[in-house]
Design a protein around this motif. Structure first.
Motif, PDB file in Angstrom:
ATOM      1  N   GLY A   1       4.395 -10.326   0.665  1.00 22.03           N
ATOM      2  CA  GLY A   1       4.997 -11.569   1.773  1.00 22.03           C
ATOM      3  C   GLY A   1       3.947 -12.373   2.280  1.00 22.03           C
ATOM      4  N   SER A   2       2.775 -12.233   1.816  1.00 18.85           N
ATOM      5  CA  SER A   2       1.506 -13.219   2.605  1.00 18.85           C
ATOM      6  C   SER A   2       1.732 -14.912   2.011  1.00 18.85           C
ATOM      7  N   HIS A   3       1.386 -15.694   2.849  1.00 20.46           N
ATOM      8  CA  HIS A   3       1.529 -16.943   2.588  1.00 20.46           C
ATOM      9  C   HIS A   3       0.179 -17.754   2.282  1.00 20.46           C
ATOM     10  N   SER A   4       0.123 -18.508   1.396  1.00 18.87           N
ATOM     11  CA  SER A   4      -1.002 -19.150   1.082  1.00 18.87           C
ATOM     12  C   SER A   4      -0.433 -20.881   0.813  1.00 18.87           C
ATOM     13  N   VAL A   5      -1.178 -21.705   1.355  1.00 18.54           N
ATOM     14  CA  VAL A   5      -0.881 -23.013   1.511  1.00 18.54           C
ATOM     15  C   VAL A   5      -1.612 -23.918   0.576  1.00 18.54           C
TER      16      VAL A   5
END
Ligand code: AMP
Ligand code: DBH
Length: 553
Positions: free
Chosen positions: A174-178
């Motif tokens: 569920g972690s986000h990277s941009v």
């Protein structure tokens, strides 16, 4: 298809609006009647935070969230999206598999005033790049391991064609990277209708749903908070959704059926529990029904047929299952009548469309009605007409084209003025392209279709879209994609082609469509070669008259 004509060549007079509003007096009536409440979709579950904070809201392969935890995540993400520079009203393409993160993402985008565009996890470059270009989206939220899906390479591809696009990759945990494309973003103003500023926030576009389509470019469907909430809220009493409902999402979660009939949103509004299945096979779904004590689920007819076949030798306990909703394509009567005897639960037929109108069979309907009709409309304010080829009403019991308008059926597709002029009547009825028989009870039986589409077990394929991709192959002179009957899928797609010289092989044609970035389900199941494509007087391929054909191996 021989000569593709671009939509803009046909007519440019009707405006390409983001939202074609209901006439002001009609909107006023819907509000006065309490059909449109002014509530916002992002708040759909808020009443349950206090009522049942520890109640399970969403269960997925990635996380289990109570109502309190879901709310916390929605708040956190809403702030985070805005921190990316995204402004209320901006479009964001969401492409996530069946997970708890999908629910948190969509609710939080709404909470931040953003507008999700509901891509499917199995869409590829052709589809996603069209959504980004059509909407001038600020972002593409997709999976990098989440729920086993991996869109990382696709995301790079999409970004290369979309200056300034921000990709948000959601990991398995569920972690986000941009990642942000460094070029300046082309600013294209939204095409807002007159009086937009006077519309309450609930009357503005909340999400863009996908149409199965019948044109070369897939059309997007602008749904407002008011109208979408109405269809969800009215679906709940019909389907018996309550806080005790445990609903298995066996369809792709972004699909209108899975979202809203009564779907994820209906269950959250009722305070029940949404359980995400990674895929709908009997092995996976039956195990989840037992483990999570599922009471309701929704599938397309081929999945219902697989479940019925597998149920005879099942080893799982399905006794909690109270109702099975089936829709998306015509369920054969002979299959419908097996649901209760074999699965031991109620069948509810659902005939719906992302454009709006949804029909359900009801608990009080007799067995014959439940097995032979696709239900009747949700709302007494749905207006239906069944007409002949000249738009004259036909009597009940006779087949005709279904036209509809009402408090949750769109008045126009997204930025598609020329197409809207054909897809809607002058007085706002949507031409569904479905041929139905209406019974005196108001129930409808779907008996055919008058749109250029293949309904492959609920997955709609616009034939023109596939034909135009096939025509880019140098070995293809002419092509026509047609529906042919299939025992399990109901219909499958067959490409009839006239080659320029030696016919290309099937694997070459499949590979070509794959390289064009087309989603796999749109690749024809069969290719046949013909000497010529016979034409009817109005220039359509006369499928019945195709001769000298042979199947390409
Ligand atoms: P879409 O416009 O892409 O959302 O697809 C909606 C279309 O799916 C309808 O207009 C029908 O053609 C088809 N459809 C949905 N449910 C059913 C059903 N229960 N029986 C027959 N066709 C259906
Ligand atoms: O096929 C559909 O689009 C559909 C089917 C059942 C739908 O949109 C719905 C219910 O809401």
């Amino acid at each position: 298809m021989t000569r593709p004509m671009s939509e803009s060549q046909i007519s440019s007079s009707p405006p390409d609006l983001d939202l074609t509003p209901w006439p002001a007096e009609v909107a006023q009536r819907y509000r006065a009647l309490g059909l449109w409440t002014g509530d916002l979709l992002g708040d759909i579950a808020v009443q349950h935070i206090g009522l049942r904070p520890g109640g399970e809201a969403v269960i997925g392969p990635d996380a289990r969230l109570t109502y309190a935890e879901l709310e916390q995540e929605v708040q956190r993400l809403a702030v985070w999206w805005r921190g990316l520079g995204w402004e209320p009203g901006d479009y964001v393409v969401v492409q996530l598999p069946n997970t708890a993160a999908f629910v948190a993402t969509v609710l939080s985008l709404w909470r931040a005033g953003l507008v999700p565009v509901m891509a499917l996890a199995n869409h590829r470059r052709a589809e996603v790049s069209a959504f980004v270009a059509q909407t001038n989206a600020v972002g593409h939220v997709c999976a990098d391991g989440l729920g086993g899906a991996n869109h990382a390479a696709l995301a790079v591809d999409i970004r290369s064609g979309a200056p300034g696009l921000v990709t948000v990759l959601v990991g398995a945990d569920g972690s986000h990277s941009v990642a942000r494309d460094p070029r300046p973003r082309a600013t294209r103003p939204r095409q807002l209708p007159e009086g937009w500023d006077d519309l309450p926030p609930s009357g503005r576009v909340a999400l863009l749903q996908l149409s199965g389509g019948s044109t070369g470019t897939p059309k997007l469907i602008p749904r407002t908070h008011d109208d979408y909430l109405l269809s969800v809220r009215e679906s709940n009493p019909i389907c018996g959704t309550t806080a005790d409902t445990r609903y298995l999402v066996a369809l792709p979660c972004a699909h209108n059926f899975a979202m809203s009939s009564p779907g994820i949103l209906g269950v959250l509004q009722a305070g029940g529990t949404v359980v995400m299945a990674p895929e709908p096979s009997p092995a996976t779904a039956f195990a989840l029904v037992e483990a999570e004590r599922i009471t309701m689920t929704a599938v397309v007819p081929p999945v219902a047929m697989l479940w019925l076949r597998a149920a005879n030798r099942r080893t799982h306990d399905l006794s909690t299952l109270e109702s099975l909703l089936v829709g998306g394509a015509r369920l054969p009567d002979s299959v419908a009548s097996q649901v209760r005897p074999i699965l031991g639960c109620r069948l509810r037929q659902v005939f719906g469309m992302a454009e709006g109108l949804v029909n359900y069979t009801r608990d009080e309907d007799d067995e014959h009605t439940v097995t032979t009709t696709q239900g009747r409309p949700i709302s007494p304010y749905d207006e239906l007409r069944v007409v002949d080829d000249h738009d004259h009403d036909v009597p009940d019991g006779e087949p005709g084209h279904l036209l509809t308008r009402g408090p949750y059926t769109i008045r126009g597709y997204f930025r598609a003025g020329a197409h809207n002029a054909r897809a809607f009547t002058a007085d706002g009825f949507y031409r569904t392209g479905d041929v139905v028989v209406r019974h005196p009870s108001g129930h409808l039986t779907v008996v055919g279709r008058a749109k250029d589409q293949v309904n492959r077990g609920g997955e709609k394929i616009a034939v023109v879209e596939v034909e135009s991709h096939l025509l880019t192959h140098p070995g293809v002179a002419e092509v026509s994609v047609i529906a042919e009957p299939d025992e399990l899928l109901g219909e499958r797609a067959c490409a009839v082609l006239v080659p320029t010289g030696d016919p290309p092989s099937v694997s070459e044609l499949r590979q070509h469509l794959h390289e064009r970035g087309l989603a796999d389900y749109k690749i024809p199941d069969r290719f046949i070669i013909a000497d010529e494509l016979p034409r009817t007087r109005i220039g359509k391929t006369d499928v019945g008259a195709i001769r000298h054909e042979r199947t390409l191996e």
